[in-house]
Motif scaffolding. Structure first.
Motif, PDB file in Angstrom:
ATOM      1  N   VAL A 107       0.272   5.705   5.356  1.00 33.94           N
ATOM      2  CA  VAL A 107       1.113   6.737   4.225  1.00 33.94           C
ATOM      3  C   VAL A 107       1.974   4.749   3.308  1.00 33.94           C
ATOM      4  CG1 VAL A 107       3.579   7.281   3.878  1.00 33.94           C
ATOM      5  CG2 VAL A 107       1.531   8.521   5.403  1.00 33.94           C
ATOM      6  N   LEU A 108       1.838   4.057   3.717  1.00 24.87           N
ATOM      7  CA  LEU A 108       2.047   3.017   3.424  1.00 24.87           C
ATOM      8  C   LEU A 108       1.507   2.325   2.095  1.00 24.87           C
ATOM      9  CD1 LEU A 108       4.632   0.346   3.399  1.00 24.87           C
ATOM     10  CD2 LEU A 108       2.502  -0.681   4.610  1.00 24.87           C
ATOM     11  N   LEU A 109       0.584   2.686   1.942  1.00 24.22           N
ATOM     12  CA  LEU A 109      -0.661   1.184   1.409  1.00 24.22           C
ATOM     13  C   LEU A 109      -0.662   2.538   0.565  1.00 24.22           C
ATOM     14  CD1 LEU A 109      -3.600   0.708   4.216  1.00 24.22           C
ATOM     15  CD2 LEU A 109      -2.279  -0.502   2.440  1.00 24.22           C
ATOM     16  N   VAL A 110      -0.463   3.879   0.406  1.00 20.39           N
ATOM     17  CA  VAL A 110      -0.895   5.429  -0.662  1.00 20.39           C
ATOM     18  C   VAL A 110       0.620   4.986  -1.363  1.00 20.39           C
ATOM     19  CG1 VAL A 110      -0.833   7.610  -1.336  1.00 20.39           C
ATOM     20  CG2 VAL A 110      -2.336   6.147   0.481  1.00 20.39           C
ATOM     21  N   ASN A 111       1.785   4.776  -0.466  1.00 18.86           N
ATOM     22  CA  ASN A 111       3.256   4.458  -1.511  1.00 18.86           C
ATOM     23  C   ASN A 111       3.303   3.659  -2.132  1.00 18.86           C
ATOM     24  OD1 ASN A 111       6.243   6.002  -1.451  1.00 18.86           O
ATOM     25  ND2 ASN A 111       6.693   4.084  -0.538  1.00 18.86           N
ATOM     26  N   VAL A 112       2.308   2.282  -1.932  1.00 18.90           N
ATOM     27  CA  VAL A 112       2.876   0.788  -2.432  1.00 18.90           C
ATOM     28  C   VAL A 112       1.962   1.299  -3.673  1.00 18.90           C
ATOM     29  CG1 VAL A 112       1.265  -0.602  -0.763  1.00 18.90           C
ATOM     30  CG2 VAL A 112       3.414  -1.994  -2.052  1.00 18.90           C
ATOM     31  N   CYS A 113       0.746   1.431  -3.717  1.00 19.61           N
ATOM     32  CA  CYS A 113      -0.235   1.120  -4.776  1.00 19.61           C
ATOM     33  C   CYS A 113      -0.207   2.289  -5.999  1.00 19.61           C
ATOM     34  CB  CYS A 113      -1.380   1.931  -4.232  1.00 19.61           C
ATOM     35  SG  CYS A 113      -2.638   0.495  -2.744  1.00 19.61           S
ATOM     36  N   GLN A 154       3.907   3.586  -6.376  1.00 17.87           N
ATOM     37  CA  GLN A 154       4.278   3.096  -7.368  1.00 17.87           C
ATOM     38  C   GLN A 154       4.128   1.926  -8.028  1.00 17.87           C
ATOM     39  OE1 GLN A 154       7.130   0.024  -4.135  1.00 17.87           O
ATOM     40  NE2 GLN A 154       9.088   1.321  -5.680  1.00 17.87           N
ATOM     41  N   LEU A 155       3.563   1.112  -7.638  1.00 15.35           N
ATOM     42  CA  LEU A 155       3.491   0.016  -8.435  1.00 15.35           C
ATOM     43  C   LEU A 155       2.685   0.653  -9.862  1.00 15.35           C
ATOM     44  CD1 LEU A 155       1.951  -2.885  -6.172  1.00 15.35           C
ATOM     45  CD2 LEU A 155       4.156  -2.479  -7.382  1.00 15.35           C
ATOM     46  N   PHE A 156       1.323   1.773  -9.239  1.00 12.49           N
ATOM     47  CA  PHE A 156       0.938   2.394 -11.128  1.00 12.49           C
ATOM     48  C   PHE A 156       1.879   2.964 -12.026  1.00 12.49           C
ATOM     49  CE2 PHE A 156      -2.030   5.047 -13.022  1.00 12.49           C
ATOM     50  CZ  PHE A 156      -3.352   3.822 -13.753  1.00 12.49           C
ATOM     51  N   GLY A 185       5.261  -6.750 -15.050  1.00 12.92           N
ATOM     52  CA  GLY A 185       4.890  -7.031 -13.841  1.00 12.92           C
ATOM     53  C   GLY A 185       4.974  -6.729 -12.939  1.00 12.92           C
ATOM     54  N   VAL A 186       5.397  -5.391 -12.536  1.00 10.49           N
ATOM     55  CA  VAL A 186       5.245  -4.733 -11.739  1.00 10.49           C
ATOM     56  C   VAL A 186       3.987  -4.881 -11.145  1.00 10.49           C
ATOM     57  CG1 VAL A 186       5.924  -2.516 -10.086  1.00 10.49           C
ATOM     58  CG2 VAL A 186       7.321  -3.522 -12.269  1.00 10.49           C
ATOM     59  N   HIS A 187       3.073  -4.978 -11.496  1.00 12.05           N
ATOM     60  CA  HIS A 187       2.109  -4.503 -11.002  1.00 12.05           C
ATOM     61  C   HIS A 187       0.996  -5.604 -10.568  1.00 12.05           C
ATOM     62  CE1 HIS A 187       1.429  -6.465 -14.612  1.00 12.05           C
ATOM     63  NE2 HIS A 187      -0.088  -6.558 -14.864  1.00 12.05           N
ATOM     64  N   LEU A 188       1.758  -6.568 -10.390  1.00  9.33           N
ATOM     65  CA  LEU A 188       1.386  -9.036  -9.846  1.00  9.33           C
ATOM     66  C   LEU A 188       1.786  -8.317  -8.304  1.00  9.33           C
ATOM     67  CD1 LEU A 188       3.425 -10.977 -12.118  1.00  9.33           C
ATOM     68  CD2 LEU A 188       0.948 -10.804 -11.766  1.00  9.33           C
ATOM     69  N   PHE A 189       2.001  -6.865  -8.233  1.00  3.57           N
ATOM     70  CA  PHE A 189       2.677  -6.840  -6.647  1.00  3.57           C
ATOM     71  C   PHE A 189       1.657  -6.206  -5.477  1.00  3.57           C
ATOM     72  CE2 PHE A 189       6.853  -7.070  -7.464  1.00  3.57           C
ATOM     73  CZ  PHE A 189       7.533  -7.458  -6.401  1.00  3.57           C
ATOM     74  N   TYR A 190       0.370  -5.832  -6.029  1.00  3.60           N
ATOM     75  CA  TYR A 190      -1.119  -5.627  -5.899  1.00  3.60           C
ATOM     76  C   TYR A 190      -1.639  -6.925  -5.551  1.00  3.60           C
ATOM     77  CZ  TYR A 190      -1.753  -1.403  -7.999  1.00  3.60           C
ATOM     78  OH  TYR A 190      -1.204   0.181  -8.361  1.00  3.60           O
ATOM     79  N   VAL A 199      -9.308  -2.376  -9.137  1.00  5.11           N
ATOM     80  CA  VAL A 199      -9.361  -1.668  -9.964  1.00  5.11           C
ATOM     81  C   VAL A 199      -7.673  -1.021 -10.977  1.00  5.11           C
ATOM     82  CG1 VAL A 199      -9.861   0.603 -10.980  1.00  5.11           C
ATOM     83  CG2 VAL A 199     -11.770  -0.543  -9.920  1.00  5.11           C
ATOM     84  N   LEU A 200      -6.996  -0.875 -10.096  1.00  4.69           N
ATOM     85  CA  LEU A 200      -5.509  -0.725 -10.162  1.00  4.69           C
ATOM     86  C   LEU A 200      -4.980  -1.133 -10.438  1.00  4.69           C
ATOM     87  CD1 LEU A 200      -4.256   1.371  -6.577  1.00  4.69           C
ATOM     88  CD2 LEU A 200      -4.928   1.958  -8.548  1.00  4.69           C
ATOM     89  N   TYR A 201      -5.482  -2.788 -10.316  1.00  6.34           N
ATOM     90  CA  TYR A 201      -4.416  -3.666 -11.633  1.00  6.34           C
ATOM     91  C   TYR A 201      -4.832  -4.302 -12.704  1.00  6.34           C
ATOM     92  CZ  TYR A 201      -3.322  -8.587 -13.152  1.00  6.34           C
ATOM     93  OH  TYR A 201      -2.602  -9.552 -13.857  1.00  6.34           O
ATOM     94  N   LEU A 202      -6.125  -3.781 -12.843  1.00  7.05           N
ATOM     95  CA  LEU A 202      -6.586  -4.001 -14.311  1.00  7.05           C
ATOM     96  C   LEU A 202      -6.688  -3.046 -15.380  1.00  7.05           C
ATOM     97  CD1 LEU A 202     -10.379  -5.672 -13.724  1.00  7.05           C
ATOM     98  CD2 LEU A 202      -7.892  -6.808 -14.161  1.00  7.05           C
ATOM     99  N   SER A 203      -6.214  -1.687 -14.565  1.00  5.89           N
ATOM    100  CA  SER A 203      -6.283  -0.079 -15.386  1.00  5.89           C
ATOM    101  C   SER A 203      -4.654  -0.523 -15.795  1.00  5.89           C
ATOM    102  CB  SER A 203      -6.100   0.390 -14.189  1.00  5.89           C
ATOM    103  OG  SER A 203      -7.519   0.964 -14.326  1.00  5.89           O
TER     104      SER A 203
END
Length: 386
Positions: free
Chosen positions: A85-91, A93-95, A106-111, A139-143
């Motif tokens: 749940v943590l991993l799905v939630n943080v990924c 949220q950043l996206f 720069g929020v996606h820098l937390f990836y 991929v999430l970061y680059l997207s």
């Protein structure tokens, strides 16, 4: 204050093995820090233009709630569910946040922070699982970086706030990564300390007789080998004394094992009282037998110590109604030693010294018990008895 902070990420930790405790603590820490790191952004959205940022604000409330649910899941001991749940939630949220306010914040820098600590969240993470997860984060970061430019998002942050927010994101990502790695380093240090203490405890157990607290046969063999090697470098004197409790089997049968154990402990204390130097080693050789190693003690000194040991035990006046030689518990003592080490002694070795002390002990027992017999290291005919 530090204890209060530690308690905040302790749900579900107690009662688990140390390796799993570290995973649970890290999961809770990421959940707490995720909720805390979101708070400054929420304050900006609320006070700057709530109408514009209502969507991202409400989504963040949902994400912050899920972060706290992670701690609750760990408290219920659903550790795997909490981690997932943590991993799905943080990924997510950043996206989602980047979609609303653009990559310029720069929020996606937390990836990068998540990628750096990902392996620590799993008990056993296979390469076949780890590599795809890292690829997904990339991929999430680059997207997020290339799809959500400031001009293509629903609620872009104006300048200079966008630059301030980017600087805050960089600082936050690095700070959280630093905190996570520092805490994990502390956990590793703690685990190493626990391992060191455990190894020391096991080494003590393997080298110590549990009844008397004396060193055991293993320590005797190691000490004799060390002393023999020392004599080869710096010739000197060395002696070994073997002691055996007279008629101990009769004593044990009559007074019981508890009485026998008490007797051995009292004898141990009496023998220790005779030995005064830190280098002197008293060992429980086995059963009712004791051995003493006296470095730097010549033959005359060893005979003196051997007799003192015998007198010390006799002076305890422990009754032994079944003894056929004395009314109290006594010991027989065999002593052997060398005054000056010479190279030709190496052909016999240190085991011969122990063997000669054992032969002297046998002669003391054969000669009536409750006596001391000395045999020199070399020669089978020399006999000194008291």
């Amino acid at each position: 204050m530090l204890n209060v902070i530690k308690r905040s990420w302790s749900p579900g930790v107690a009662g688990n093995p140390s390796r799993l405790r570290r995973k649970i603590e890290l999961c809770n820490q990421v959940g707490l820090f995720g909720a805390i790191a979101t708070t400054p952004y929420q304050l900006f959205y609320f006070f700057y233009d709530f109408a514009l940022y209502r969507g991202v604000f409400l989504f963040n409330l949902l994400f912050m709630t899920v972060y706290l649910v992670v701690l609750l899941l760990n408290h219920w001991r659903w550790h795997r569910a909490a981690r997932n749940v943590l991993l799905v939630n943080v990924c997510s949220q950043l996206f989602v946040v980047t979609f609303f306010i653009s990559a310029g914040a720069g929020v996606h820098l937390f990836y990068f922070t998540i990628a750096s600590i990902l392996v620590f969240l799993f008990k056993r993470l296979r390469v076949t699982t780890y590599v795809p997860m890292m690829v997904l984060l990339g991929v999430l970061y680059l997207s997020a970086h290339f799809l959500f430019s400031p001009g293509s998002v629903p609620a872009p942050v104006p300048s200079p706030w966008i630059d301030i927010m980017y600087a805050g994101s960089v600082t936050g990502a690095l700070a959280l990564l630093g905190v996570f790695l520092y805490l994990f380093r502390k956990q590793i240090d703690q685990a190493e300390d626990e391992l060191t203490r455990t190894n020391q405890h096991l080494e003590t157990l393997s080298n110590t007789d549990p009844l008397t607290g004396l060193a055991n046969r293993r320590v005797l063999d190691e000490t004799l080998a060390q002393e023999w090697a020392r004599l080869a470098r710096w010739p000197g004197a060395l002696c070994v004394i073997m002691c055996d409790v007279d008629h101990f089997k009769l004593f044990n049968d009559h007074y019981g094992h508890d009485g026998g154990d008490r007797c051995l402990r009292e004898i141990t204390a009496a023998l220790q009282g005779v030995l005064s130097r830190p280098s002197d080693l008293l060992v429980r050789y086995g059963g009712e037998e004791f051995a003493v190693v006296l470095p730097g003690t010549d033959q005359a000194g060893s005979r003196y110590i051997g007799e003192k040991l015998r007198q010390a035990v006799e002076g305890l006046n422990i009754p032994n109604e079944k003894s056929v030689t004395a009314a109290c518990v006594t010991i027989s003592v065999g002593v052997s030693g060398i005054d000056h080490f010479s190279p030709d002694l190496n052909r016999h070795g240190v085991d011969h010294l122990l063997k000669r002390a054992d032969q002297a002990l046998y002669q003391a027992k054969a000669g009536g018990r409750n006596r001391m017999v000395f045999l020199p290291y070399l020669g089978a005919s020399t006999l000194v008895e008291q």
